[in-house]
Design an enzyme around this catalytic site. Structure first.
Site, PDB file in Angstrom:
ATOM      1  N   GLY A  22       0.841  -1.186   0.000  1.00 40.22           N
ATOM      2  CA  GLY A  22       0.000   0.000   0.000  1.00 40.22           C
ATOM      3  C   GLY A  22       0.873   1.232   0.000  1.00 40.22           C
ATOM      4  O   GLY A  22       2.029   1.182   0.437  1.00 40.22           O
ATOM      5  N   GLN A  81       2.694  10.250   0.753  1.00 39.60           N
ATOM      6  CA  GLN A  81       3.999   9.633   1.024  1.00 39.60           C
ATOM      7  C   GLN A  81       5.019   9.926  -0.070  1.00 39.60           C
ATOM      8  O   GLN A  81       6.224   9.788   0.157  1.00 39.60           O
ATOM      9  CB  GLN A  81       3.861   8.111   1.189  1.00 39.60           C
ATOM     10  CG  GLN A  81       3.117   7.724   2.473  1.00 39.60           C
ATOM     11  CD  GLN A  81       3.066   6.215   2.635  1.00 39.60           C
ATOM     12  OE1 GLN A  81       2.210   5.556   2.072  1.00 39.60           O
ATOM     13  NE2 GLN A  81       3.989   5.663   3.397  1.00 39.60           N
ATOM     14  N   CYS A  87       5.587   0.899   8.016  1.00 39.19           N
ATOM     15  CA  CYS A  87       5.245   1.985   7.103  1.00 39.19           C
ATOM     16  C   CYS A  87       6.490   2.434   6.359  1.00 39.19           C
ATOM     17  O   CYS A  87       7.547   2.600   6.974  1.00 39.19           O
ATOM     18  CB  CYS A  87       4.652   3.148   7.906  1.00 39.19           C
ATOM     19  SG  CYS A  87       4.146   4.541   6.885  1.00 39.19           S
ATOM     20  N   LEU A  88       6.341   2.637   5.055  1.00 45.03           N
ATOM     21  CA  LEU A  88       7.477   3.108   4.262  1.00 45.03           C
ATOM     22  C   LEU A  88       7.993   4.449   4.765  1.00 45.03           C
ATOM     23  O   LEU A  88       9.159   4.770   4.590  1.00 45.03           O
ATOM     24  CB  LEU A  88       7.062   3.259   2.786  1.00 45.03           C
ATOM     25  CG  LEU A  88       6.613   1.992   2.060  1.00 45.03           C
ATOM     26  CD1 LEU A  88       6.221   2.336   0.632  1.00 45.03           C
ATOM     27  CD2 LEU A  88       7.694   0.942   2.086  1.00 45.03           C
ATOM     28  N   HIS A 140      -4.883   2.033   7.656  1.00 42.43           N
ATOM     29  CA  HIS A 140      -3.514   2.553   7.686  1.00 42.43           C
ATOM     30  C   HIS A 140      -3.291   3.511   6.513  1.00 42.43           C
ATOM     31  O   HIS A 140      -2.816   4.636   6.691  1.00 42.43           O
ATOM     32  CB  HIS A 140      -2.512   1.392   7.632  1.00 42.43           C
ATOM     33  CG  HIS A 140      -1.075   1.816   7.546  1.00 42.43           C
ATOM     34  ND1 HIS A 140      -0.166   1.572   8.550  1.00 42.43           N
ATOM     35  CD2 HIS A 140      -0.388   2.477   6.565  1.00 42.43           C
ATOM     36  CE1 HIS A 140       1.012   2.076   8.192  1.00 42.43           C
ATOM     37  NE2 HIS A 140       0.906   2.625   6.988  1.00 42.43           N
ATOM     38  N   GLU A 141      -3.645   3.055   5.309  1.00 43.65           N
ATOM     39  CA  GLU A 141      -3.401   3.891   4.128  1.00 43.65           C
ATOM     40  C   GLU A 141      -4.270   5.147   4.137  1.00 43.65           C
ATOM     41  O   GLU A 141      -3.814   6.231   3.791  1.00 43.65           O
ATOM     42  CB  GLU A 141      -3.634   3.093   2.839  1.00 43.65           C
ATOM     43  CG  GLU A 141      -2.678   1.921   2.634  1.00 43.65           C
ATOM     44  CD  GLU A 141      -1.202   2.307   2.734  1.00 43.65           C
ATOM     45  OE1 GLU A 141      -0.860   3.462   2.422  1.00 43.65           O
ATOM     46  OE2 GLU A 141      -0.413   1.454   3.145  1.00 43.65           O
ATOM     47  N   HIS A 167      -3.176   8.050   6.168  1.00 40.96           N
ATOM     48  CA  HIS A 167      -2.176   8.931   5.539  1.00 40.96           C
ATOM     49  C   HIS A 167      -2.850  10.138   4.896  1.00 40.96           C
ATOM     50  O   HIS A 167      -2.260  11.216   4.827  1.00 40.96           O
ATOM     51  CB  HIS A 167      -1.394   8.170   4.464  1.00 40.96           C
ATOM     52  CG  HIS A 167      -0.255   7.333   4.990  1.00 40.96           C
ATOM     53  ND1 HIS A 167       0.806   7.870   5.690  1.00 40.96           N
ATOM     54  CD2 HIS A 167      -0.015   6.005   4.909  1.00 40.96           C
ATOM     55  CE1 HIS A 167       1.658   6.896   6.021  1.00 40.96           C
ATOM     56  NE2 HIS A 167       1.178   5.754   5.564  1.00 40.96           N
TER      57      HIS A 167
HETATM   58 ZN    ZN Z   1       2.173   3.976   5.873  1.00 44.18          ZN
END
Ligand code: ZN
Length: 202
Positions: A49, A54, A111-112, A153-154, A157
């Site tokens: 995701g 991001q 998370c990235l 989660h996504e 963001h």
């Molecule tokens: Zn994330």
């Protein structure tokens, strides 16, 4: 099209509410390029995701990998860009989330934008997501379990929220190495890392 730099925690763009996307923008070449860049960046980072903020674009669009074992509705959209056998990959635009079952469901998240860490987060176990797809069509789907966590989660963001904000027991925020050594057995779901791959990130 290009792999973009992933912003990391501390960058202010990750902390603002993203702008809704006008319907007419969805068909634009610029928007298609954004989606391609998000896919390429997510694939390079081996995530399941990624959200536009991001990569520095404060717009309400995210790519979300939903585990296929998730109970699904017949009209759930399928993506042609699907690459992972275990996940349906959805492009989610201007989403609205409604909680259906508040019973908490806990997973270790990564998370990235927060590389090298894992944290245990409890979220509502079942949600309804209303969103616009890449064709500009309205979609509704219900997701539960790990899929519900991936979505939340996504979509967090897009509201400027990171999973670390939702770790309620700070003793369950861990570096990857320590997570694998001390915490991994608490959770038997091997896919419970979100938009980053635990081995790659190690
Ligand atoms: Zn994330």
């Amino acid at each position: 099209m290009a792999v973009r730099e992933v912003l990391k925690m501390g960058h202010p763009t990750l902390r603002v509410k993203a702008d809704p996307i006008p319907l007419e923008e969805i068909q634009s070449r610029e928007f298609r390029t954004l989606i391609q860049d998000m896919f390429e960046t997510m694939e390079k980072e081996e995530g399941i995701g990624i959200a536009a903020p991001q990569i520095g674009i404060s717009k309400q669009v995210a790519i979300v990998g939903v585990p296929k074992d998730n109970p699904r509705y017949p009209d759930t959209p399928e993506s042609e860009e699907e690459e992972d056998d275990d996940f349906d990959i959805l492009v989610v635009i201007n989403p609205k989330v409604t909680v259906i079952d508040e019973t908490p469901s806990g997973f270790w998240e990564g998370c990235l934008s927060v590389p090298g860490l894992r944290g245990y987060v409890e979220r509502p176990s079942k949600i309804k997501v209303e969103f616009t797809d890449l064709e500009g069509e309205a979609q509704v789907m219900e997701v539960s379990g790990f899929g519900a966590t991936v979505f939340q989660h996504e979509l967090d963001h897009l509201d400027g929220v990171l999973y670390v904000d939702r770790v309620t027991d700070i003793t369950k925020l861990s570096y990857m190495e320590e997570y694998l050594e001390f915490h991994d057995d608490l959770d038997d779901d091997p896919d419970s890392d979100l938009d980053s791959d635990e081995e790659e990130e190690n």
